[in-house]
Every structure is written in structure tokens, then in C-alpha cells.
Design a protein around this motif. Structure first.
Motif, PDB file in Angstrom:
ATOM      1  N   TRP A 424      85.036   9.508 102.312  1.00 10.82           N
ATOM      2  CA  TRP A 424      84.251   8.868 101.260  1.00 10.82           C
ATOM      3  C   TRP A 424      84.230   9.739 100.008  1.00 10.82           C
ATOM      4  CZ3 TRP A 424      80.275   9.407  97.922  1.00 10.82           C
ATOM      5  CH2 TRP A 424      79.661   8.263  97.433  1.00 10.82           C
ATOM      6  N   LEU A 425      84.013  11.035 100.165  1.00  7.58           N
ATOM      7  CA  LEU A 425      83.956  11.955  99.025  1.00  7.58           C
ATOM      8  C   LEU A 425      85.301  12.019  98.302  1.00  7.58           C
ATOM      9  CD1 LEU A 425      81.921  14.830 100.718  1.00  7.58           C
ATOM     10  CD2 LEU A 425      81.120  13.376  98.847  1.00  7.58           C
ATOM     11  N   VAL A 426      86.380  11.999  99.055  1.00  7.37           N
ATOM     12  CA  VAL A 426      87.713  12.014  98.446  1.00  7.37           C
ATOM     13  C   VAL A 426      87.943  10.729  97.659  1.00  7.37           C
ATOM     14  CG1 VAL A 426      90.199  12.008  98.913  1.00  7.37           C
ATOM     15  CG2 VAL A 426      88.698  13.593 100.164  1.00  7.37           C
ATOM     16  N   GLU A 427      87.590   9.575  98.267  1.00  6.23           N
ATOM     17  CA  GLU A 427      87.784   8.285  97.614  1.00  6.23           C
ATOM     18  C   GLU A 427      86.973   8.180  96.329  1.00  6.23           C
ATOM     19  OE1 GLU A 427      86.697   5.341 100.448  1.00  6.23           O
ATOM     20  OE2 GLU A 427      88.304   5.884 101.855  1.00  6.23           O
ATOM     21  N   HIS A 428      85.801   8.815  96.286  1.00  7.51           N
ATOM     22  CA  HIS A 428      84.932   8.724  95.113  1.00  7.51           C
ATOM     23  C   HIS A 428      85.090   9.925  94.171  1.00  7.51           C
ATOM     24  CE1 HIS A 428      83.112   5.679  97.696  1.00  7.51           C
ATOM     25  NE2 HIS A 428      82.527   5.194  96.619  1.00  7.51           N
ATOM     26  N   ASN A 429      86.155  10.703  94.390  1.00  5.25           N
ATOM     27  CA  ASN A 429      86.489  11.828  93.504  1.00  5.25           C
ATOM     28  C   ASN A 429      85.345  12.827  93.332  1.00  5.25           C
ATOM     29  OD1 ASN A 429      89.141  10.802  92.840  1.00  5.25           O
ATOM     30  ND2 ASN A 429      88.105   9.262  91.586  1.00  5.25           N
ATOM     31  N   ILE A 430      84.606  13.047  94.404  1.00  3.29           N
ATOM     32  CA  ILE A 430      83.572  14.085  94.394  1.00  3.29           C
ATOM     33  C   ILE A 430      84.178  15.316  95.050  1.00  3.29           C
ATOM     34  CG2 ILE A 430      81.267  14.728  95.189  1.00  3.29           C
ATOM     35  CD1 ILE A 430      80.538  11.746  95.161  1.00  3.29           C
ATOM     36  N   ASP A 431      84.529  16.285  94.222  1.00  5.91           N
ATOM     37  CA  ASP A 431      85.267  17.464  94.696  1.00  5.91           C
ATOM     38  C   ASP A 431      84.338  18.539  95.231  1.00  5.91           C
ATOM     39  OD1 ASP A 431      87.637  16.269  93.987  1.00  5.91           O
ATOM     40  OD2 ASP A 431      87.766  17.271  92.028  1.00  5.91           O
ATOM     41  N   ILE A 432      84.963  19.479  95.947  1.00  7.09           N
ATOM     42  CA  ILE A 432      84.239  20.665  96.372  1.00  7.09           C
ATOM     43  C   ILE A 432      84.409  21.720  95.291  1.00  7.09           C
ATOM     44  CG2 ILE A 432      86.198  21.608  97.704  1.00  7.09           C
ATOM     45  CD1 ILE A 432      84.079  22.646  99.722  1.00  7.09           C
ATOM     46  N   GLU A 433      83.323  22.344  94.906  1.00  6.11           N
ATOM     47  CA  GLU A 433      83.356  23.345  93.850  1.00  6.11           C
ATOM     48  C   GLU A 433      82.824  24.666  94.392  1.00  6.11           C
ATOM     49  OE1 GLU A 433      81.435  21.987  90.336  1.00  6.11           O
ATOM     50  OE2 GLU A 433      82.390  20.014  90.369  1.00  6.11           O
ATOM     51  N   ASP A 446      85.494  21.582 105.746  1.00  2.00           N
ATOM     52  CA  ASP A 446      84.642  22.071 104.658  1.00  2.00           C
ATOM     53  C   ASP A 446      83.169  21.832 104.988  1.00  2.00           C
ATOM     54  OD1 ASP A 446      86.677  22.935 102.960  1.00  2.00           O
ATOM     55  OD2 ASP A 446      86.923  20.955 102.066  1.00  2.00           O
ATOM     56  N   ASP A 447      82.336  22.780 104.574  1.00  3.21           N
ATOM     57  CA  ASP A 447      80.888  22.590 104.646  1.00  3.21           C
ATOM     58  C   ASP A 447      80.490  21.824 103.383  1.00  3.21           C
ATOM     59  OD1 ASP A 447      78.243  22.683 105.210  1.00  3.21           O
ATOM     60  OD2 ASP A 447      78.062  24.861 105.252  1.00  3.21           O
ATOM     61  N   ILE A 448      80.087  20.570 103.542  1.00  5.14           N
ATOM     62  CA  ILE A 448      79.780  19.734 102.367  1.00  5.14           C
ATOM     63  C   ILE A 448      78.615  20.350 101.596  1.00  5.14           C
ATOM     64  CG2 ILE A 448      79.104  17.437 101.567  1.00  5.14           C
ATOM     65  CD1 ILE A 448      80.298  16.311 104.147  1.00  5.14           C
ATOM     66  N   ALA A 449      78.868  20.654 100.333  1.00  7.06           N
ATOM     67  CA  ALA A 449      77.863  21.330  99.511  1.00  7.06           C
ATOM     68  C   ALA A 449      76.687  20.403  99.207  1.00  7.06           C
ATOM     69  CB  ALA A 449      78.487  21.823  98.210  1.00  7.06           C
ATOM     70  N   GLU A 450      75.572  21.029  98.873  1.00  6.72           N
ATOM     71  CA  GLU A 450      74.336  20.280  98.599  1.00  6.72           C
ATOM     72  C   GLU A 450      74.526  19.236  97.508  1.00  6.72           C
ATOM     73  OE1 GLU A 450      70.056  21.119  96.443  1.00  6.72           O
ATOM     74  OE2 GLU A 450      71.143  22.799  97.326  1.00  6.72           O
ATOM     75  N   ALA A 451      75.180  19.621  96.399  1.00  5.39           N
ATOM     76  CA  ALA A 451      75.329  18.702  95.266  1.00  5.39           C
ATOM     77  C   ALA A 451      76.162  17.487  95.653  1.00  5.39           C
ATOM     78  CB  ALA A 451      75.957  19.432  94.086  1.00  5.39           C
ATOM     79  N   ALA A 452      77.272  17.712  96.365  1.00  7.40           N
ATOM     80  CA  ALA A 452      78.136  16.603  96.777  1.00  7.40           C
ATOM     81  C   ALA A 452      77.419  15.698  97.772  1.00  7.40           C
ATOM     82  CB  ALA A 452      79.421  17.156  97.388  1.00  7.40           C
ATOM     83  N   GLU A 453      76.700  16.304  98.695  1.00  4.05           N
ATOM     84  CA  GLU A 453      75.945  15.551  99.701  1.00  4.05           C
ATOM     85  C   GLU A 453      74.907  14.661  99.035  1.00  4.05           C
ATOM     86  OE1 GLU A 453      74.438  17.393 103.683  1.00  4.05           O
ATOM     87  OE2 GLU A 453      72.818  17.596 102.224  1.00  4.05           O
ATOM     88  N   ARG A 454      74.220  15.224  98.006  1.00  5.68           N
ATOM     89  CA  ARG A 454      73.175  14.468  97.329  1.00  5.68           C
ATOM     90  C   ARG A 454      73.775  13.326  96.494  1.00  5.68           C
ATOM     91  NH1 ARG A 454      70.475  18.595  95.306  1.00  5.68           N
ATOM     92  NH2 ARG A 454      71.159  18.344  93.157  1.00  5.68           N
ATOM     93  N   LYS A 455      74.930  13.586  95.861  1.00  4.82           N
ATOM     94  CA  LYS A 455      75.588  12.526  95.096  1.00  4.82           C
ATOM     95  C   LYS A 455      75.930  11.345  96.003  1.00  4.82           C
ATOM     96  CE  LYS A 455      77.787  15.186  91.368  1.00  4.82           C
ATOM     97  NZ  LYS A 455      79.091  15.669  90.843  1.00  4.82           N
ATOM     98  N   MET A 456      76.503  11.675  97.152  1.00  7.05           N
ATOM     99  CA  MET A 456      76.891  10.627  98.098  1.00  7.05           C
ATOM    100  C   MET A 456      75.667   9.831  98.554  1.00  7.05           C
ATOM    101  SD  MET A 456      78.839  11.021 101.781  1.00  7.05           S
ATOM    102  CE  MET A 456      77.434  11.800 102.599  1.00  7.05           C
ATOM    103  N   THR A 457      74.606  10.531  98.889  1.00  3.52           N
ATOM    104  CA  THR A 457      73.397   9.870  99.373  1.00  3.52           C
ATOM    105  C   THR A 457      72.775   8.999  98.297  1.00  3.52           C
ATOM    106  OG1 THR A 457      73.009  11.839 100.728  1.00  3.52           O
ATOM    107  CG2 THR A 457      71.218  10.261 100.576  1.00  3.52           C
ATOM    108  N   ASP A 458      72.753   9.492  97.062  1.00  4.00           N
ATOM    109  CA  ASP A 458      72.155   8.717  95.975  1.00  4.00           C
ATOM    110  C   ASP A 458      72.967   7.469  95.651  1.00  4.00           C
ATOM    111  OD1 ASP A 458      70.188  10.597  95.879  1.00  4.00           O
ATOM    112  OD2 ASP A 458      70.851  11.562  94.027  1.00  4.00           O
ATOM    113  N   ILE A 459      74.282   7.571  95.753  1.00  8.37           N
ATOM    114  CA  ILE A 459      75.134   6.402  95.481  1.00  8.37           C
ATOM    115  C   ILE A 459      74.964   5.355  96.577  1.00  8.37           C
ATOM    116  CG2 ILE A 459      77.528   5.594  95.332  1.00  8.37           C
ATOM    117  CD1 ILE A 459      78.171   8.309  93.951  1.00  8.37           C
ATOM    118  N   ILE A 460      74.994   5.784  97.838  1.00  4.34           N
ATOM    119  CA  ILE A 460      74.807   4.851  98.959  1.00  4.34           C
ATOM    120  C   ILE A 460      73.371   4.316  98.964  1.00  4.34           C
ATOM    121  CG2 ILE A 460      74.783   4.688 101.487  1.00  4.34           C
ATOM    122  CD1 ILE A 460      77.097   6.724 101.490  1.00  4.34           C
TER     123      ILE A 460
END
Length: 577
Positions: A424-433, A446-460
Motif C-alpha cells: 500500500w505504501l509503495v502504491e501511494h508513493n509514501i517513501d521511507i526516509e 523495513d520498520d514502518i516509520a511513525e510518519a508513514a504509518e500515520r499517513k496511511m492510517t489518516d488516508i484510510i
């Protein structure tokens, strides 16, 4: 008589009364000279001549006195006129303030002569709290049917205002608010005229319903017949409204947390917290789970040694607990399913809005379960806690005040495997930084970072059970999935606006598997004998979880940071007040 001449030198002059405006004691600006002597004298000014000045040249050779330019003189006159106008206005205001102060002093002196006393011939006052759920208040109703009932209330001044001869006070006691009306002599006493916010008061009077079309807390008001100040709050520069306001920066608000807790938002969050913690206890009791109190001082780790707070313990070394999980597991054989609500401590040097060094940890362990049982239990507990919390009208209103868009989460929660989240993160271009590296797409492991995890949750935008994390990024005690040994039977519950609020898993219940995990993590199992013995004496499939109470509240009450969801937050760099 010769026309007086005054000198202005912008380089060496001074605009002070000690200057004489002579060639040897010039003023700095033309405006000050005109203000001091009027515009009729002759004004000579000088500035540095253009071009390089030979080193060692006398000042006189590099400066020339010239009559002030007409444009500069006009500007100086305007300046002087504006200054004089402003000074006159300030003098008027000073005179006006002096008169007002004298008038106020006269009024206050007269007010000091007014003495109020309780009328002992009136019916005995019944003491009540300020909310409409107080047992005594329920007996009294809202004042419609019991007009004439006399009550006694205590509280602090939340707001106050004057209207003609009357004074309106909103009193607060931690249970609710009540509007109080002071009339006649009661509104003219010295205490009334000098009343300050947060002063504590005792007030007696008749409880009445508010007139039709008027508004007051709980639709009622107290018509006072007597009051007294119990503790007068500071005023002036030290008034609470000057020390704490909406414009005060967050760090200062935390320094003054003891005062900000009196504000409506902070107090509502704390009251909701009390209700939520009560609800957790109630729901666990509904499920016949038993509460235990594990130790806070430990000599073992649960979530990795890097986040342990160490301290000397007599002649040994001890740590503040990261989690009570291991101790809860030892209670399963004798007590059945168990839970605790205790403090946990993590020494992470993190300043994110969802991290605390000390936090309230709701933890539970369940015996003889499957991973699906664990997910269903988690979903039930969180939804049932919300139902119990919202069943109280006051708490429900506070939650809606803080989070107007709040809605009960839909069940079942979305189930998403870790591998699906990576896709899902790859499809939505949310990269690991990662620090020092260019952003890149997420990949398995990869350990999904807090920012990416929160972006995904907020979008869903719905609660997510994120499951089956790789073994390499999870704790040593989590068993591998039988169908995919790369991953563990683990779960994080993610909530919109906050991200992870729960972390849980099944626990390794095979002795040999657990010992191999200790060896893999290079942890000496000797200190964990009391934990590993559980696998020797009647082992069983079991699992559990930890829920961060402050994160749960940040989601429920729509608070930007978990720091505002605890009484006195402790995090990297803060351990006061």
C-alpha cells in the motif's frame, strides 16, 4: 537681538536635556532641536563629507555646518507637532486615570463599610455539587418545582461580569459549573468589586430555573443571599489570565501545568481520562479478568535494553519497567486472564508528539487463545470501553466538545497484514526516509516509520489491525506464524490522527523455542528463570497486548499531542514541575 542658532550633528550629537545645542554640544536630530526650541531659531547641521577622509584628518576638515534643508525642517516640525499632541493626550489620560483611581478608591472605601451577614431566619441551606448528577441536586431538581429551596455551594470563579446593578459569577468545582447572581448590597461589597478569577468562594442562595430564553449551565442559576471569599486569587500582573492565555507558548504552558489544568480543555481531557480508565476496569471485570499490580522496579528487559532507565538499587542495579507483560504471564496459571493499568517507562530520546518517557500502560494477558481470539478480544474491549465511557452524559458531552466529529468506530476493524501495508505504501508513493539517506520505497523487512504509518492510517481513516510483522523487527518472545515463518503472530492497532495505540502478540509457549529466541538475541536467560519456568510447568498458548492510555485519549479527545493527555508529562528533556 541676534537670532539664536542651534547645531545638529548626527554623528556625535545627543538628544538629551544636558545638551545645549551649541557647536561643541550639538543635538543629534533636527526633530529634537525643533521640539526643544520651536521652529523660529536658526538650525545648522553637518554630516560627513563624501569621499575618503585621509587618516589623521581633523574632524573639522571632514564636516561642514550648513543650514537645515527646508524638507528636513518641515519633517522636524511635523515630528514635534505629533510628539506634543501625543504628550498632551498622555497627560489627559494621566489626569483621567488619576481621577478614575480617586473615584475608584472612594467607591472601594465606601464598599469596605458594607458588611453582609447570613440571615439565620432563612431555611437551612443544603450543600450540593455543581453538576446535575449530584444526589442532592437530583432531589432538588432544576428549581422549577422546588423554588425556595436554599442551597450552599463551594467553588472557584471561572468567569465574572457586571450588568447594571447585578453581578454574574460562573462558579466551577470540578464537577460542573453554576451561574450565580449577586444583587443589591451583595454586588457592592469590597470583595465583590475586587473579585478575581480563580478566587474560591462559598455561596448560599435560592436555586431557580433560568428565565425562558436565557442560558446558564444545566439551565439553572443561584440567586445568592450570602457569600464569602474563602481564598482570594492574585490579580494585576500576576492574574491567572496574564500568566496563562491562548497565546502562551506550549513549553511555558507545560511549566505552568498546575494552572493550565484549570482551563476547560485541559480539565475536560483529565475528566475523560478518569472515565476511560474506569471503563477499562469495568469492561475487564465484565470479561471476568483479574487486576494485578506488577512491580515497577525490575532487573530484566522486555522491549530492548536501549530504552531502559537504570538506577542503583541497594547494592545491585535495577531498572524502571518498560512493560508488565512478563509478570502478567506468570499470573495466568493461578488467576486466569489478567490485566493491569500501571506506569511504564521508556528512555527513548524522542520528541515526537506521541512519545512519553512515562506513560499509563493498559496491559492484559489471555490464556488458551488463538491469534484470531486476541484480535476479537482487542476489538471488543476498545469498543466496549467507548460504550461505557459515552454512557455517562457529562463525559459524552466533554468528548463531543473536544472532538465534535467523533463517531464510534465501525466493526470489524480493517485487518491488514504487514506485507499488504508495504504494498500500500509503495502504491501511494509514501517513501521511507532515513537520516542521511535519500528517500526510497518501502520494502519487506523495513520498520514502518511513525510518519508513514500515520499517513496511511489518516488516508484510510478507520481503525486498522496491522498484523504479521517480520520477526527481525519484533520482540524476542513473539512466535512465528506457522504458515509464513518470516513473520510473527503480532498486531498493532492504528487509529486515525495518532497511529499506533496498541501493540500485541501471541507469546512463545514452547520452552525450546523460547530458549532459542534468547540465544538469538544474545540475552542470558538465567535472570528470566521465573519467566521461562512457565513453559516447564503446564505451558499453554497465550497472548496479550499493551495499550497506551495517553494515545487512546489523544485519538478520542482529538488532542495534537499525548503530552496534553496526562497530568504532568515526562519526556526527553522534561521532568518538571
Amino acid at each position: 537681538m541676534a537670532e539664536p542658532t542651534f547645531y545638529i550633528d548626527e554623528d556625535v550629537g545627543e538628544d538629551t536635556p544636558s545638551q545645549q545645542g551649541t557647536e561643541s554640544s550639538p543635538y543629534k536630530t533636527l526633530g529634537f532641536a525643533v521640539l526643544t526650541h520651536g521652529d523660529s531659531p536658526k538650525f545648522l547641521a553637518r554630516k560627513s563629507t563624501s569621499g575618503d577622509v585621509p587618516e589623521g584628518s581633523d574632524a573639522a576638515t571632514r564636516l561642514e555646518w550648513k543650514p537645515a534643508a527646508k524638507a528636513a525642517l518641515k519633517k522636524a516640525k511635523n515630528y514635534a507637532a505629533q510628539y506634543q499632541k501625543k504628550a498632551a493626550r498622555e497627560q489627559e489620560l494621566l489626569v483621567q486615570r488619576s481621577k478614575e483611581d480617586a473615584d475608584r478608591k472612594k467607591v472601594l472605601d465606601e464598599a469596605k463599610k458594607i458588611v453582609i451577614e447570613e440571615d439565620k431566619s432563612l431555611p437551612k441551606a443544603i450543600r450540593i455539587k455543581l453538576d446535575n448528577t449530584d444526589p442532592e441536586t437530583i432531589k432538588l431538581g432544576d428549581g422549577k418545582d422546588v423554588k425556595g429551596t436554599r442551597v450552599r455551594i463551594f467553588g472557584r470563579v471561572h468567569r465574572e461580569r457586571r450588568q447594571k446593578e447585578n453581578m454574574f459569577i460562573t462558579l466551577r468545582d470540578g464537577y460542573g459549573f453554576m451561574q450565580v447572581i449577586l444583587t443589591g448590597q451583595l454586588a457592592k461589597t469590597y470583595d465583590a468589586l475586587t473579585l478575581t478569577r480563580e478566587s474560591s468562594m462559598e455561596i448560599l442562595g435560592e436555586l431557580r430555573a433560568v428565565p425562558e430564553g436565557a442560558h446558564a449551565p444545566n439551565g439553572r442559576e443561584l440567586h445568592a443571599d450570602y457569600y464569602k471569599i474563602v481564598g482570594k486569587a492574585a490579580g494585576g500582573d500576576d492574574a491567572i489570565t496574564n500568566r496563562v492565555s491562548k497565546d502562551t507558548d506550549h513549553a511555558t504552558l507545560l511549566d505552568l501545568r498546575h494552572l493550565t489544568l484549570r482551563g476547560e480543555t485541559a480539565s475536560k481531557v483529565m475528566i475523560v481520562r478518569d472515565a476511560v480508565e474506569f471503563a477499562f476496569n469495568s469492561v475487564y471485570k465484565e470479561l471476568r479478568m483479574r487486576k494485578v499490580s506488577p512491580p515497577a522496579l525490575v532487573q530484566t528487559q522486555v522491549e530492548g535494553g536501549a530504552t531502559l532507565f537504570g538506577l542503583p538499587y541497594y547494592n545491585e542495579t535495577a531498572y524502571l519497567t518498560q512493560s508488565s507483560q512478563l509478570y502478567l504471564e506468570t499470573c495466568l496459571p493461578s488467576m486466569g486472564d489478567v490485566f493491569c493499568i500501571e506506569k511504564s517507562f521508556r528512555a527513548e530520546k524522542s520528541l515526537t508528539r506521541r512519545h512519553l518517557a512515562e506513560y499509563a500502560h493498559v496491559e492484559a494477558e489471555l490464556d488458551f487463545i488463538t491469534f484470531d481470539d486476541l484480535l476479537e478480544h482487542l476489538e471488543h474491549v476498545m469498543c466496549r470501553v467507548l460504550e461505557v465511557t459515552l454512557s455517562d452524559p457529562t463525559t459524552k458531552q466533554y468528548i463531543l466538545d473536544l472532538h465534535p466529529e467523533f463517531k464510534m468506530p465501525e466493526r470489524p476493524f480493517l485487518r491488514m497484514r504487514y506485507s499488504e501495508a508495504i504494498d500500500w505504501l509503495v502504491e501511494h508513493n509514501i517513501d521511507i526516509e532515513e537520516e542521511g539517506e535519500a528517500p526510497r520505497p518501502h520494502k519487506f523487512g523495513d520498520d514502518i516509520a511513525e510518519a508513514a504509518e500515520r499517513k496511511m492510517t489518516d488516508i484510510i481513516n478507520r481503525p486498522i489491525f496491522l498484523t504479521h510483522f517480520p520477526a527481525e523487527i519484533k520482540a524476542f518472545y513473539m512466535p512465528k506464524d506457522k504458515d509464513d515463518p518470516r513473520v510473527t503472530e503480532s498486531v498493532d492497532c492504528l487509529m486515525p490522527g495518532v497511529g499506533e495505540i496498541v501493540g500485541g502478540s501471541m507469546r512463545m509457549w514452547d520452552y525450546d523455542e523460547l530458549m532459542a529466541a534468547f540465544d538469538r538475541e544474545k540475552i542470558d536467560p538465567a535472570a528470566y528463570y521465573w519467566y521461562t519456568d512457565q513453559r516447564k510447568y503446564g505451558t499453554s498458548p497465550h497472548g496479550g497486548y499493551g495499550l497506551g492510555l495517553e494515545r487512546f485519549l489523544a485519538w478520542l479527545c482529538k488532542q495534537h499531542t499525548v503530552r496534553d493527555c496526562c497530568l504532568y508529562p515526562r519526556y526527553f528533556g522534561r521532568c518538571k514541575p
